[in-house]
Design a protein around this motif. Structure first.
Motif, PDB file in Angstrom:
ATOM      1  N   GLU B 506      11.905  -1.531 -29.468  1.00 57.87           N
ATOM      2  CA  GLU B 506      11.024  -2.876 -29.779  1.00 57.87           C
ATOM      3  C   GLU B 506       9.728  -2.290 -30.570  1.00 57.87           C
ATOM      4  OE1 GLU B 506      11.875  -5.549 -25.839  1.00 57.87           O
ATOM      5  OE2 GLU B 506       9.841  -5.032 -26.296  1.00 57.87           O
ATOM      6  N   VAL B 507       9.471  -2.996 -31.540  1.00 62.67           N
ATOM      7  CA  VAL B 507       8.369  -2.799 -32.408  1.00 62.67           C
ATOM      8  C   VAL B 507       7.396  -3.915 -32.324  1.00 62.67           C
ATOM      9  CG1 VAL B 507       7.385  -1.993 -34.627  1.00 62.67           C
ATOM     10  CG2 VAL B 507       9.512  -1.468 -34.099  1.00 62.67           C
ATOM     11  N   SER B 508       6.322  -3.915 -31.658  1.00 60.63           N
ATOM     12  CA  SER B 508       5.541  -5.100 -31.335  1.00 60.63           C
ATOM     13  C   SER B 508       3.958  -4.741 -31.859  1.00 60.63           C
ATOM     14  CB  SER B 508       5.582  -5.625 -30.133  1.00 60.63           C
ATOM     15  OG  SER B 508       5.375  -4.852 -29.318  1.00 60.63           O
ATOM     16  N   ASP B 509       3.395  -5.900 -32.367  1.00 62.24           N
ATOM     17  CA  ASP B 509       1.837  -5.993 -32.613  1.00 62.24           C
ATOM     18  C   ASP B 509       1.374  -7.139 -31.922  1.00 62.24           C
ATOM     19  OD1 ASP B 509       1.661  -8.423 -34.494  1.00 62.24           O
ATOM     20  OD2 ASP B 509       3.117  -7.174 -35.816  1.00 62.24           O
ATOM     21  N   GLU B 539      14.667 -20.081 -37.245  1.00 64.44           N
ATOM     22  CA  GLU B 539      15.133 -19.672 -38.427  1.00 64.44           C
ATOM     23  C   GLU B 539      14.275 -19.143 -39.370  1.00 64.44           C
ATOM     24  OE1 GLU B 539      18.258 -23.153 -39.569  1.00 64.44           O
ATOM     25  OE2 GLU B 539      16.957 -23.972 -37.696  1.00 64.44           O
ATOM     26  N   ILE B 540      13.080 -19.860 -39.371  1.00 67.43           N
ATOM     27  CA  ILE B 540      11.937 -19.412 -40.376  1.00 67.43           C
ATOM     28  C   ILE B 540      11.648 -18.128 -40.236  1.00 67.43           C
ATOM     29  CG2 ILE B 540       9.675 -19.725 -41.042  1.00 67.43           C
ATOM     30  CD1 ILE B 540       9.922 -22.705 -40.124  1.00 67.43           C
ATOM     31  N   ASP B 541      11.512 -17.376 -38.939  1.00 71.32           N
ATOM     32  CA  ASP B 541      11.155 -16.204 -38.756  1.00 71.32           C
ATOM     33  C   ASP B 541      12.440 -15.299 -39.207  1.00 71.32           C
ATOM     34  OD1 ASP B 541       9.230 -16.865 -37.360  1.00 71.32           O
ATOM     35  OD2 ASP B 541      10.138 -16.542 -35.267  1.00 71.32           O
ATOM     36  N   THR B 580      16.337  -8.513 -34.216  1.00 75.26           N
ATOM     37  CA  THR B 580      16.018  -9.881 -33.998  1.00 75.26           C
ATOM     38  C   THR B 580      14.232 -10.140 -33.972  1.00 75.26           C
ATOM     39  OG1 THR B 580      16.000  -9.801 -31.658  1.00 75.26           O
ATOM     40  CG2 THR B 580      18.019 -10.645 -32.697  1.00 75.26           C
ATOM     41  N   ILE B 581      13.694 -11.256 -34.411  1.00 72.39           N
ATOM     42  CA  ILE B 581      12.280 -11.249 -34.460  1.00 72.39           C
ATOM     43  C   ILE B 581      11.775 -12.504 -33.102  1.00 72.39           C
ATOM     44  CG2 ILE B 581      10.367 -11.770 -35.860  1.00 72.39           C
ATOM     45  CD1 ILE B 581      11.942 -11.735 -38.239  1.00 72.39           C
ATOM     46  N   GLN B 582      10.649 -12.061 -32.739  1.00 70.00           N
ATOM     47  CA  GLN B 582      10.095 -12.953 -31.695  1.00 70.00           C
ATOM     48  C   GLN B 582       8.747 -13.026 -32.275  1.00 70.00           C
ATOM     49  OE1 GLN B 582      11.888 -11.041 -28.221  1.00 70.00           O
ATOM     50  NE2 GLN B 582      11.368 -13.159 -27.356  1.00 70.00           N
ATOM     51  N   SER B 583       8.140 -14.266 -32.656  1.00 64.74           N
ATOM     52  CA  SER B 583       6.777 -14.148 -33.001  1.00 64.74           C
ATOM     53  C   SER B 583       6.143 -15.379 -32.132  1.00 64.74           C
ATOM     54  CB  SER B 583       6.457 -14.351 -34.467  1.00 64.74           C
ATOM     55  OG  SER B 583       5.229 -14.300 -34.746  1.00 64.74           O
ATOM     56  N   GLU B 584       5.031 -15.224 -32.071  1.00 65.31           N
ATOM     57  CA  GLU B 584       4.096 -16.111 -31.332  1.00 65.31           C
ATOM     58  C   GLU B 584       2.421 -16.265 -31.946  1.00 65.31           C
ATOM     59  OE1 GLU B 584       3.885 -18.956 -28.523  1.00 65.31           O
ATOM     60  OE2 GLU B 584       5.353 -17.196 -28.194  1.00 65.31           O
ATOM     61  N   LYS B 590       7.307  -9.525 -32.445  1.00 61.71           N
ATOM     62  CA  LYS B 590       7.975  -8.363 -31.947  1.00 61.71           C
ATOM     63  C   LYS B 590       9.298  -8.326 -32.419  1.00 61.71           C
ATOM     64  CE  LYS B 590       9.458  -8.664 -27.424  1.00 61.71           C
ATOM     65  NZ  LYS B 590       9.368  -8.538 -26.045  1.00 61.71           N
ATOM     66  N   PHE B 591       9.653  -7.102 -32.891  1.00 68.13           N
ATOM     67  CA  PHE B 591      11.061  -6.741 -33.531  1.00 68.13           C
ATOM     68  C   PHE B 591      11.721  -6.074 -32.588  1.00 68.13           C
ATOM     69  CE2 PHE B 591       8.622  -7.538 -37.399  1.00 68.13           C
ATOM     70  CZ  PHE B 591       9.368  -8.294 -38.000  1.00 68.13           C
ATOM     71  N   THR B 592      13.073  -6.727 -32.171  1.00 65.37           N
ATOM     72  CA  THR B 592      13.482  -5.856 -31.178  1.00 65.37           C
ATOM     73  C   THR B 592      15.172  -5.183 -32.010  1.00 65.37           C
ATOM     74  OG1 THR B 592      12.977  -7.526 -29.536  1.00 65.37           O
ATOM     75  CG2 THR B 592      14.912  -6.110 -28.966  1.00 65.37           C
ATOM     76  N   ILE B 593      15.181  -3.984 -31.746  1.00 65.04           N
ATOM     77  CA  ILE B 593      16.347  -3.575 -32.598  1.00 65.04           C
ATOM     78  C   ILE B 593      17.048  -2.972 -31.185  1.00 65.04           C
ATOM     79  CG2 ILE B 593      17.060  -1.633 -33.579  1.00 65.04           C
ATOM     80  CD1 ILE B 593      14.515  -1.293 -34.994  1.00 65.04           C
ATOM     81  N   SER B 594      18.519  -3.459 -31.425  1.00 65.19           N
ATOM     82  CA  SER B 594      19.437  -3.076 -30.285  1.00 65.19           C
ATOM     83  C   SER B 594      20.620  -2.449 -31.036  1.00 65.19           C
ATOM     84  CB  SER B 594      19.938  -4.344 -29.637  1.00 65.19           C
ATOM     85  OG  SER B 594      21.382  -4.009 -29.181  1.00 65.19           O
ATOM     86  N   LEU B 595      20.784  -1.171 -30.310  1.00 63.07           N
ATOM     87  CA  LEU B 595      21.640  -0.088 -30.844  1.00 63.07           C
ATOM     88  C   LEU B 595      22.556   0.520 -29.895  1.00 63.07           C
ATOM     89  CD1 LEU B 595      19.029   2.018 -32.508  1.00 63.07           C
ATOM     90  CD2 LEU B 595      20.803   0.853 -33.798  1.00 63.07           C
TER      91      LEU B 595
END
Lengths: 156, 750, 121
Positions: B506-509, B539-541, B580-584, B590-595
């Motif tokens: 996860e990369v979050s700020d 969808e916008i994200d 994926t992106i989650q934003s508040e 927060k970007f979540t990378i799943s590998l």
């Protein structure tokens, strides 16, 4: 099959000739890795129609291109008699589905002539890099790089 | 196999590997200092890391690296001895210095020039911190520091050229045992050039393992010597104390060497003896006559000492080789086999081996073949219709277990903690925040999470871009942060963990979050979405991932380099991953990378669709269901949903999504795979049959004709045929983006 | 039987180089990566000389020399200190701990060998 012609000069090349859609094509033998019989390919979803799918070539995944389809001559009807020519182009190895392999031809590069300018005609002409004549038959030398587009070109 | 490898080249290569480890512990130490959690040992570790890099660099004549490391080390030495007190600003400079140190190491390794300007700017900052601290000495030292030893440079004469030292026996030190009360009185007269040396060891000379006779022997190597021993202090045998000094020597040395060379011989003992060296000239007395002239009085009294200390011990073998040794070494440094073998038993500081990555890859491939082979055997056993309790079935089960264990072990060899990757990112934070003038710190979590080495390497670029994005676009300007009641310093968090067989990064700020209004407007302006589109937040994200999208209204130096999030996304997909992106709003993004854990094998479900055998990664499947026609509900003209517990889930026919057949109409008894997406929503894929669950070896697909969408890779089945490994989430999301589907699951209320 | 040399350094690179240099010079090197490890090895060794770094984890060079000098059979064993500094006070500390001499890093192989000859005869 003809053995290497001892009189071939240093400018001599050997061509593998084969049948595609009733026409006779050829490839520089240096780019040919092997020739093998047709086995059913696993289709790739959403791939261009000329991509027949993939087969298992001793543990690696080999993409099979239907050369007749690629050259605009309609999809090949596959049977046991079909042949796959495994060619190496630059960085990738690809299998070319053809009707049959005919011969190995030793010729001099001076015997090759540029194809006539057919730019007005359909694009398949660009898949031929040169023409030559063997026993009165016209042989089309395949422009392998043009026939197998790069990723960026195709993916765009 | 490696017989011909120059050991110095190997050592050099291993030095650079060691440097990477040292740089890592340097970073760790600095981080602890920065967190205010450092103790003396932390600073020692930091110091030693720099010190060791300098030491090795010196050995290979890497002067730039040495010079920088030396300055850095001097500062840390001051910190260590508490003569330099540092605050966080200084530690920030240390971080930059460690970045430069890393640059210089890599520049030296790759034999490329380093960025002089950057190096100098940090050197200047370091000298400001260093201040008056040992400046003069260090100034001299730094410029003097050359890859050479001092103190021992005796300018070893070439023995064949110098007759006076050519023989071992002819000029044995003429040790006289008479008491010489006034040593200066008798000058060996034939000496033209040379020195008179008075040498009286203190007791401490013996206590430190020094040996006067070795020194006399060395003198003999640089010239002719005439030695007289003063035994006047000797006591009787019974009174002698071991290791007490009773003797003094007066030595006449005829030599071409200068006084410094002579003093060099006494370098180790200068503070442990009375030493007087004075030049003499035009002496002619041959030393060989002297013994005859000297009255031999008390020779017996010193015999015990003499036999122990005066008679030089048999020189070790190397003495004979001294002359040709340096030559041999500098030209053909081959390691004698017998020696290395002898050394092995003691040379085992840590039980690790360094292995060529190619060998590991070969092993990985072989294990892959083993897995395929095992699948083929299983197939034959099944085909043979043997009773399930037969010995061969039991043996096969065991075989499968072993194969799996071997596979896990092999994968573990390739696994590495993500720590090194995270450390690289902390540098990106420092550099990018400095560039845009924001104050940003990096917090990391789970940095010991292990991931396949290749994955780590190929994550570096996308992560770098995401981090830059977070600093550039995510974190607000300082005044905006303060206005929003946030601390001035922004935080970017990197988190790694294992979650159900995958690696999550996860990369979050803690920035302002995605400005959806603006994103949507830009997408409309660029024609990426229709003018009057009604899009959900998610969808916008996700518009950020569209090719050609860039939110930077003012293209900054950092992320506005023509690389967009679409490239990030495609490189992660190429690794078999998803992002994926989650934003508040106001809280951050927060970007979540799943590998996948490894790029070599996966647990898959073997399914059949439209007569094709396909593999779906097991971890993408939440559950499998069997439908009845009634459970399928139409939604609009083309879409269907099914109800799974409380949620309506979009239903897709896998066969038609892959283009293998026309859409199904009858779903009675259809088998569906419920696919979980990273954002928690689900979709149902209709398949014709489920065949098996098994581990499959991942074979890469060529990209000759572009990456086939919905396909992650391929594998080879037991019958030798190729089966495609699907990326069901990609299939679902491309179906969604084709607009065929209700975008989000509809939550049933009540 | 070639002369045993114990070399103690926490840097793998320096250890590798010492190993190479000493082997080529006909010595029989034994390598340790810090003072504690060095003392462990010394239990089974009677080296003709010891070479030690100063800055090391767990037990530094000063502590190591001090400990070696307290072992009866190693009381007179020559000990050379490997140091990047030629600072007098550093030499003094090494000397006070019982060091025989010093080698300035980075060492040239022939100088290392030369120093060993100085102390081993």
């Amino acid at each position: 099959m003809s053995e290497q012609d001892k009189t071939t000069l240093s400018t001599g090349i050997e061509l593998l000739t084969f049948q595609v859609g009733g026409q006779e094509y050829a490839l520089d033998i240096m780019s040919v890795r092997e020739i093998r019989g047709w086995t059913k390919a696993t289709p790739l979803p959403h791939a261009p129609s000329f991509v027949r799918g993939v087969i298992n070539l001793r543990g690696t995944v080999l993409t099979i291109v239907d050369l007749a389809d690629r050259l605009g001559m309609g999809a090949a009807q596959t049977s046991e008699r079909n042949v796959i020519i495994v060619v190496h182009t630059g960085k990738e190895t690809v299998g070319l589905l053809v009707d049959a392999v005919s011969d190995i031809l030793a010729i001099n590069t001076t015997d090759l002539q540029d194809p006539p300018d057919m730019s007005a005609a359909e694009c398949e002409e660009s898949f031929v890099s040169a023409l030559t004549i063997s026993e009165g038959r016209m042989i089309r030398v395949l422009a392998i790089a043009a026939a197998l587009p790069t990723e960026s070109e195709e993916a765009a | 196999m490696t017989d011909e490898v120059d050991p110095m080249i190997e050592i050099r290569a291993s030095f650079f590997v060691e440097c990477e480890e040292l740089l890592e512990s340097l970073q760790d130490g600095l981080q602890l200092m920065d967190d205010g959690q450092s103790d003396d040992e932390t600073i020692n570790v930091v110091f030693r890391a720099i010190h060791s890099i300098k030491g090795g660099a010196g050995a290979f004549g890497l002067e730039e690296l040495v010079r920088f490391a030396h300055q850095f080390e001097s500062v840390l030495d001051g910190v260590r001895s508490h003569t330099i007190l540092v605050d966080r600003t200084d530690i920030a400079i240390f971080f930059q210095a460690s970045d430069i140190l890393a640059d210089l190491v890599r520049a030296a390794r790759d034999d490329e020039p380093a960025d002089q300007e950057k190096v100098q700017s940090i050197l200047d900052k370091l000298s400001v911190i260093l201040g008056d601290n040992a400046q003069e000495e260090d100034e001299v030292d730094a410029s003097d520091f050359q890859p050479m030893g001092i103190a021992l440079d005796l300018g070893l004469p070439e023995l064949s050229d110098n007759e006076s030292v050519d023989t071992d026996t002819q000029h044995e030190p003429a040790i006289t045992t008479d008491a010489i009360s006034a040593p200066g009185n008798e000058k060996p007269e034939h000496f033209l050039e040379g020195f008179k040396i008075f040498f009286q060891p203190d007791s401490s000379l013996y206590e430190t393992g020094n040996e006067p006779l070795h020194l006399l022997k060395l003198l003999r190597e640089i010239g002719e010597v005439d030695v007289s021993c003063d035994t006047s202090n000797l006591k009787s045998l019974s009174e002698l104390e071991e290791e007490k000094s009773y003797l003094a020597w007066t030595i006449y040395l005829a030599t071409d060497e200068d006084e410094a060379s002579v003093r060099d011989i006494f370098d180790f003992v200068a503070d442990l003896c009375k030493l007087d060296i004075s030049p003499i000239s035009n002496s002619t007395l041959p030393p060989s006559n002297k013994t005859d002239d000297a009255p031999l009085s008390s020779e017996l009294s010193i015999v015990p000492t003499a036999s122990e200390t005066v008679v030089p011990p048999a020189p070790p073998q190397i003495s004979q080789n001294t002359a040709d040794l340096p030559v041999r070494k500098s030209t053909v440094p081959t390691l004698p086999k017998t020696n290395t073998d002898n050394n092995k038993p003691s040379n085992k500081p840590r039980p690790t081996v360094r292995v060529d990555l190619e060998r590991i890859d070969r092993l990985v491939n072989l294990v892959g073949e083993l897995v395929i082979n095992q699948a083929m055997i299983s197939q034959s056993v099944t085909d043979a219709d043997l009773p399930s309790n037969s010995a061969i079935s039991a043996g096969l089960d065991e075989f499968m277990q072993l194969t799996r264990d071997i596979q896990d072990s092999v994968m573990m060899i390739r696994a590495q903690p993500v720590k090194s990757l995270f450390q690289r990112m902390s540098r990106i934070i420092r550099e990018s925040s400095a560039m845009v003038g924001k104050s940003v710190c990096l917090k990391t979590d789970g940095e010991n999470t292990e991931v396949d080495k290749t994955v780590i390497e190929r994550l570096a670029d996308p992560l770098t871009h995401m981090i830059r994005n977070a600093v550039d676009h995510g974190i607000e300007k300082e005044e905006d942060r303060l206005n929003a009641d946030k601390p001035a310093e922004g935080i970017v968090t990197l988190m790694a963990s294992h979650r159900s067989g995958r690696v999550i990064i996860e990369v979050s700020d803690d920035g302002a979050g995605i400005n959806r209004e603006r994103v949507l407007q830009i997408a409309m302006d660029k024609g990426l979405v229709a003018e009057n589109s009604q899009l959900s937040d998610t969808e916008i994200d996700n518009l950020l991932f569209l090719p050609g999208f860039s939110t930077a209204s003012e293209v900054s130096d950092l992320s506005g380099r023509g690389v967009g999030m679409d490239v990030v996304k495609s490189s992660i997909i190429a690794l078999g991953g998803r992002v994926t992106i989650q934003s508040e709003p106001g809280q951050g993004t927060k970007f979540t990378i799943s590998l996948p854990l490894t790029l070599a094998v996966l647990d898959g479900m073997v399914i059949e669709v439209a007569k094709q055998i396909l593999v779906v990664p097991l971890n993408a499947i939440a559950e499998t269901l069997t439908l009845t026609q009634e459970s399928v509900l139409p939604l609009g003209p083309n879409n269907r949903v099914i109800k799974v517990r409380d949620v309506f889930v979009p239903l897709l026919d896998l066969g038609s999504e892959l283009g293998f057949r026309a859409p199904l109409n009858n779903f009675d008894n259809a088998v569906v795979l419920l696919i979980s997406q990273e954002n928690g929503t689900q979709a149902a894929l209709v398949v014709d049959a489920i065949q098996d669950q098994r581990q499959v070896v991942i074979k890469g697909l060529q990209n000759t004709f572009g990456r086939p969408s919905g396909v992650a890779a391929a594998t080879i089945l037991g019958d030798g045929k190729i089966a495609l490994i699907l990326d069901p989430i990609d299939i679902v999301s491309s179906a969604e983006s084709a607009g065929n589907l209700a975008q989000n699951n509809l939550q049933l209320t009540g | 039987m070639s002369l045993q040399i114990l070399a103690v350094d926490d840097s793998r690179t320096i250890r590798d180089m010492l190993n190479l240099t000493l082997s080529q010079a006909g010595f029989n090197p034994h390598l340790a990566d810090d003072g504690i490890h060095g003392l462990e090895l010394l239990e089974g060794l009677t080296p003709g000389a010891i070479i030690t770094d100063i800055n090391m984890p767990r037990m530094d060079g000063f502590g190591f020399i001090d400990a070696v000098r307290k072992i009866e059979k190693h009381r007179a064993t020559p000990i050379l200190v490997l140091t990047t500094e030629s600072a007098p006070e550093l030499k003094k500390r090494a000397r006070d701990a019982g060091a025989t001499g010093w080698i300035v890093k980075p060492f040239e192989p022939k100088k290392l060998v030369r120093a060993l000859q100085m102390v081993t005869g």
